[in-house]
Design a protein around this motif. Structure first.
Motif, PDB file in Angstrom:
ATOM      1  N   LEU A 170     -34.189  -2.763   0.804  1.00  0.00           N
ATOM      2  CA  LEU A 170     -33.742  -4.149   0.851  1.00  0.00           C
ATOM      3  C   LEU A 170     -32.253  -4.243   0.530  1.00  0.00           C
ATOM      4  CD1 LEU A 170     -34.439  -7.266   0.813  1.00  0.00           C
ATOM      5  CD2 LEU A 170     -34.717  -6.989  -1.645  1.00  0.00           C
ATOM      6  N   ASP A 171     -31.516  -4.988   1.351  1.00  0.00           N
ATOM      7  CA  ASP A 171     -30.125  -5.330   1.062  1.00  0.00           C
ATOM      8  C   ASP A 171     -30.089  -6.804   0.678  1.00  0.00           C
ATOM      9  OD1 ASP A 171     -27.450  -5.839   0.892  1.00  0.00           O
ATOM     10  OD2 ASP A 171     -26.946  -5.173   2.921  1.00  0.00           O
ATOM     11  N   PRO A 172     -29.892  -7.124  -0.622  1.00  0.00           N
ATOM     12  CA  PRO A 172     -29.927  -8.534  -1.046  1.00  0.00           C
ATOM     13  C   PRO A 172     -28.923  -9.410  -0.306  1.00  0.00           C
ATOM     14  CG  PRO A 172     -30.022  -7.083  -2.955  1.00  0.00           C
ATOM     15  CD  PRO A 172     -29.725  -6.206  -1.763  1.00  0.00           C
ATOM     16  N   ALA A 173     -27.785  -8.835   0.108  1.00  0.00           N
ATOM     17  CA  ALA A 173     -26.755  -9.631   0.774  1.00  0.00           C
ATOM     18  C   ALA A 173     -27.220 -10.143   2.135  1.00  0.00           C
ATOM     19  CB  ALA A 173     -25.481  -8.809   0.937  1.00  0.00           C
ATOM     20  N   GLU A 174     -28.274  -9.553   2.692  1.00  0.00           N
ATOM     21  CA  GLU A 174     -28.798 -10.002   3.976  1.00  0.00           C
ATOM     22  C   GLU A 174     -29.892 -11.064   3.815  1.00  0.00           C
ATOM     23  OE1 GLU A 174     -30.164  -6.529   5.920  1.00  0.00           O
ATOM     24  OE2 GLU A 174     -28.156  -5.741   6.337  1.00  0.00           O
ATOM     25  N   ILE A 219     -34.533  -1.923  -4.276  1.00  0.00           N
ATOM     26  CA  ILE A 219     -35.757  -2.624  -3.903  1.00  0.00           C
ATOM     27  C   ILE A 219     -36.206  -2.174  -2.513  1.00  0.00           C
ATOM     28  CG2 ILE A 219     -36.813  -4.870  -3.499  1.00  0.00           C
ATOM     29  CD1 ILE A 219     -36.055  -4.528  -6.375  1.00  0.00           C
ATOM     30  N   ARG A 220     -37.487  -1.838  -2.403  1.00  0.00           N
ATOM     31  CA  ARG A 220     -38.098  -1.543  -1.105  1.00  0.00           C
ATOM     32  C   ARG A 220     -39.307  -2.450  -0.897  1.00  0.00           C
ATOM     33  NH1 ARG A 220     -36.209   3.542  -2.541  1.00  0.00           N
ATOM     34  NH2 ARG A 220     -35.162   4.708  -0.857  1.00  0.00           N
ATOM     35  N   VAL A 221     -39.454  -2.916   0.318  1.00  0.00           N
ATOM     36  CA  VAL A 221     -40.624  -3.726   0.685  1.00  0.00           C
ATOM     37  C   VAL A 221     -41.331  -3.025   1.825  1.00  0.00           C
ATOM     38  CG1 VAL A 221     -41.415  -5.941   1.573  1.00  0.00           C
ATOM     39  CG2 VAL A 221     -39.528  -5.860  -0.073  1.00  0.00           C
ATOM     40  N   ASP A 222     -42.541  -2.540   1.554  1.00  0.00           N
ATOM     41  CA  ASP A 222     -43.331  -1.788   2.536  1.00  0.00           C
ATOM     42  C   ASP A 222     -42.510  -0.668   3.171  1.00  0.00           C
ATOM     43  OD1 ASP A 222     -45.670  -3.272   2.126  1.00  0.00           O
ATOM     44  OD2 ASP A 222     -45.008  -4.835   3.519  1.00  0.00           O
ATOM     45  N   GLY A 223     -41.804   0.056   2.310  1.00  0.00           N
ATOM     46  CA  GLY A 223     -41.068   1.243   2.728  1.00  0.00           C
ATOM     47  C   GLY A 223     -39.668   0.988   3.249  1.00  0.00           C
ATOM     48  N   ARG A 259     -18.725 -10.606  -2.580  1.00  0.00           N
ATOM     49  CA  ARG A 259     -19.330 -11.377  -1.495  1.00  0.00           C
ATOM     50  C   ARG A 259     -20.351 -10.567  -0.706  1.00  0.00           C
ATOM     51  NH1 ARG A 259     -18.467 -16.518  -2.876  1.00  0.00           N
ATOM     52  NH2 ARG A 259     -16.319 -17.232  -2.602  1.00  0.00           N
ATOM     53  N   ASP A 260     -20.104  -9.259  -0.564  1.00  0.00           N
ATOM     54  CA  ASP A 260     -21.016  -8.436   0.238  1.00  0.00           C
ATOM     55  C   ASP A 260     -22.166  -7.873  -0.577  1.00  0.00           C
ATOM     56  OD1 ASP A 260     -19.413  -6.800  -1.298  1.00  0.00           O
ATOM     57  OD2 ASP A 260     -19.213  -5.236   0.225  1.00  0.00           O
ATOM     58  N   LEU A 261     -22.326  -8.334  -1.827  1.00  0.00           N
ATOM     59  CA  LEU A 261     -23.382  -7.816  -2.690  1.00  0.00           C
ATOM     60  C   LEU A 261     -24.468  -8.848  -2.993  1.00  0.00           C
ATOM     61  CD1 LEU A 261     -21.225  -5.940  -5.369  1.00  0.00           C
ATOM     62  CD2 LEU A 261     -22.313  -4.969  -3.346  1.00  0.00           C
ATOM     63  N   ILE A 262     -24.142 -10.130  -2.871  1.00  0.00           N
ATOM     64  CA  ILE A 262     -25.058 -11.158  -3.338  1.00  0.00           C
ATOM     65  C   ILE A 262     -25.676 -11.919  -2.168  1.00  0.00           C
ATOM     66  CG2 ILE A 262     -23.934 -11.430  -5.567  1.00  0.00           C
ATOM     67  CD1 ILE A 262     -22.350 -13.718  -4.506  1.00  0.00           C
ATOM     68  N   PRO A 263     -26.865 -12.492  -2.368  1.00  0.00           N
ATOM     69  CA  PRO A 263     -27.550 -13.223  -1.291  1.00  0.00           C
ATOM     70  C   PRO A 263     -26.758 -14.450  -0.854  1.00  0.00           C
ATOM     71  CG  PRO A 263     -29.032 -12.778  -3.129  1.00  0.00           C
ATOM     72  CD  PRO A 263     -27.659 -12.471  -3.599  1.00  0.00           C
ATOM     73  N   LYS A 264     -27.207 -15.031   0.236  1.00  0.00           N
ATOM     74  CA  LYS A 264     -26.600 -16.245   0.764  1.00  0.00           C
ATOM     75  C   LYS A 264     -27.470 -17.444   0.413  1.00  0.00           C
ATOM     76  CE  LYS A 264     -26.828 -14.015   4.607  1.00  0.00           C
ATOM     77  NZ  LYS A 264     -26.786 -13.505   5.997  1.00  0.00           N
ATOM     78  N   GLN A 265     -26.922 -18.611   0.641  1.00  0.00           N
ATOM     79  CA  GLN A 265     -27.723 -19.828   0.547  1.00  0.00           C
ATOM     80  C   GLN A 265     -27.633 -20.579   1.860  1.00  0.00           C
ATOM     81  OE1 GLN A 265     -26.482 -23.190  -1.811  1.00  0.00           O
ATOM     82  NE2 GLN A 265     -24.357 -22.461  -1.942  1.00  0.00           N
TER      83      GLN A 265
END
Length: 510
Positions: free
Chosen positions: A381-385, A374-378, A462-468
């Motif tokens: 994206l890292d989903p884990a962040e 996934i890229r947002v405006d170039g 853990r380092d691959l998925i988003p946080k809550q």
């Protein structure tokens, strides 16, 4: 040693597959044609009938998990009154159903609502790039040897959260010495003959407790080898109350009542587990002792080191696992593996297990969003962040939703709520003439893992998925009633969701 793997392709749908059209634009593109993808499609065509959409499915058949896995005994571990769709009642007698019945149900549902005609099979999405200036996503898709580009205004990812390419298998010493096949359930060979064979199933999760009684019917003996026990609950395969309702009431009413009854029971059970874990543990272990008798070592083989629902509970319909153990066709060993030998395994206790076949029911690999870059405006994206908004949207990422089901209840319940919410957003943007919506990270507070389980497949990812976050709308409730109130009836303008841009006419798919 022979490690068996086979390709997992379903029936050839080439004759009915829509021809890919490079440059086609849709209002919405859905990735994945499993339960979530079918839920998404039904919601879009009933609640947003003016929207153009298509489903991109990387495999050659629909069904997701239920078409991919082929191992013996595969079945649901949730009741079909909640695991099935609210808009198409489950009508069979069995509440806990086998994979073939579930797959037939999914195919029939897709056909009944014309959803199958929206699917573009054999098209794997590689990347998706968002351009704010045009308010659209551009997708790069592999279709065999072809590379296809699609654009859409809204991207809806319904690809689950694990890697379809292969499961997880630890590296044990000596596997190359083993003379028989070593099989992972995710790549089950159609021609594997285990009749009259000695089988060792490594693992104690949902897959293992399904495989053991199913294979025990034909194998000489099946041993479930586990490093540590899992909570296992026996329930009837048929829901007597639901069947009583169906015999006396019109079908839709009976289904609705059975569905709400099971939703309520699952919430109460989960809340009891979290508030009174010791009491629930004793009830579960008491049920197992009743199944296996007073002389069985339940403390060693069926008493986990963690609390109920720190990992998902395993369901055995009609106690089939315990029945296999009682008859002597199956047994449980709680130990660790020292090494493989030519004809079996050596354990840390010094015990040896003879085996003709070893099945590694050792878990899955997680892969969020089907591995789509996934890229947002170039910017990559890292989903884990990112934080997950309402369990479905990534912070600061416009016009993107992800279908993620419950870990403590039926996947379908959350998938349908997510689909409804996406349609609410789309209608809201249409009414106001807006081109995009985005949940802003600035309102998130706290930081917690998205999935609180201690299961191996979760901790490895853990380092691959988003946080809550720790407060709404960034906190994952895992509660259908709270989500129903918030997603179906709650405010869209909640201080976190921002709408912007001016909608312009876009090219439509032919």
């Amino acid at each position: 040693m022979a490690i068996l793997t086979v390709p997992r392709n379903g029936p050839d749908n080439a004759a009915s597959r829509p021809e890919p059209q490079d440059g086609a634009h849709f209002d919405v593109l859905v990735i994945g044609a499993g339960i979530s993808g079918i839920s998404a499609a039904h919601a879009l065509q009933t609640k947003c009938p003016g929207k153009s959409f298509a489903i991109l499915e990387g495999r050659d058949s629909l069904g997701g998990t239920w078409d991919l896995f082929r191992y013996p005994g595969l079945r649901s571990d949730s009741d079909l009154y909640t695991f099935g769709f609210s808009f198409r009642p489950w009508t069979e007698d069995a509440s806990i159903a086998d994979a073939a019945s579930i797959l037939n149900y999914l195919r029939a549902t897709a056909e009944a609502f014309g959803i199958d005609r929206k699917i573009r099979f054999g098209q794997r999405v590689v990347s998706a790039a968002w351009d704010t200036s045009e308010a659209r996503w551009t997708l790069q898709v592999e279709a065999g040897e072809e590379r296809i580009a699609y654009t859409c205004g809204f991207l809806y990812v319904c690809a689950g959260y694990y890697d379809y390419a292969g499961g997880y298998r630890p590296d044990w010493p000596g596997t190359e010495r083993f003379a028989g096949p070593i099989v992972h359930p995710q790549a089950w060979p159609d021609d594997l003959d285990y009749a009259g064979k000695r089988v060792v199933v490594i693992g104690s999760g949902a897959t293992a407790v399904t495989l053991v009684p199913a294979m025990a019917r034909r194998a000489d003996h099946v041993t479930m080898l586990q490093r540590s026990p899992t909570y296992i609950v026996a329930l009837p395969a048929r829901d007597r109350i639901a069947n009583w309702l169906k015999a006396r009431l019109p079908g839709p009413i009976a289904h609705r009542l059975a569905r709400w009854k099971n939703i309520g029971l699952s919430i109460l059970f989960y809340q009891f587990a979290r508030r009174k874990p010791e009491a629930l543990t004793q009830r579960i272990l008491g049920g197992i002792r009743k199944q296996l008798g007073p002389d069985y070592d339940v403390g060693k083989h069926f008493t986990p080191r963690y609390k109920p629902w720190d990992q998902r509970l395993c369901l055995v319909p009609d106690g089939d696992l315990f029945q296999a153990i009682r008859t002597g066709k199956a047994s449980v060993e709680t130990d660790t593996i020292t090494r493989f030998t030519e004809d079996g395994l050596e354990l840390a206790s010094g015990k040896t297990l003879s085996a003709d076949i070893v099945v590694t029911a050792t878990g899955l690999k997680m892969k969020l969003m089907g591995g789509v870059q996934i890229r947002v405006d170039g910017v990559m994206l890292d989903p884990a962040e990112r934080y997950l908004y309402k369990g479905m949207m990534l912070s600061d990422v416009p016009n993107l939703a992800i279908a993620l089901g419950y870990t403590n209840a039926s996947w379908t319940l959350k998938s349908e709520l997510t689909a409804d919410y996406v349609c609410r957003l789309l209608r809201r943007m249409d009414r106001r003439g807006k081109a995009w919506c985005v949940p802003r990270r600035g309102t998130a507070t706290g930081d917690a893992p998205l999935i609180g389980f201690t299961s191996g497949y979760v901790t490895r990812a853990r380092d691959l998925i988003p946080k809550q976050g720790t407060t709404s709308p960034w906190k994952l409730h895992q509660n259908y009633m709270l989500d129903l109130a918030g997603l179906r009836y709650g405010r869209l303008d909640d201080g976190a969701m921002v709408f912007g841009g001016r909608r312009t006419d876009t090219r439509r798919a032919a």
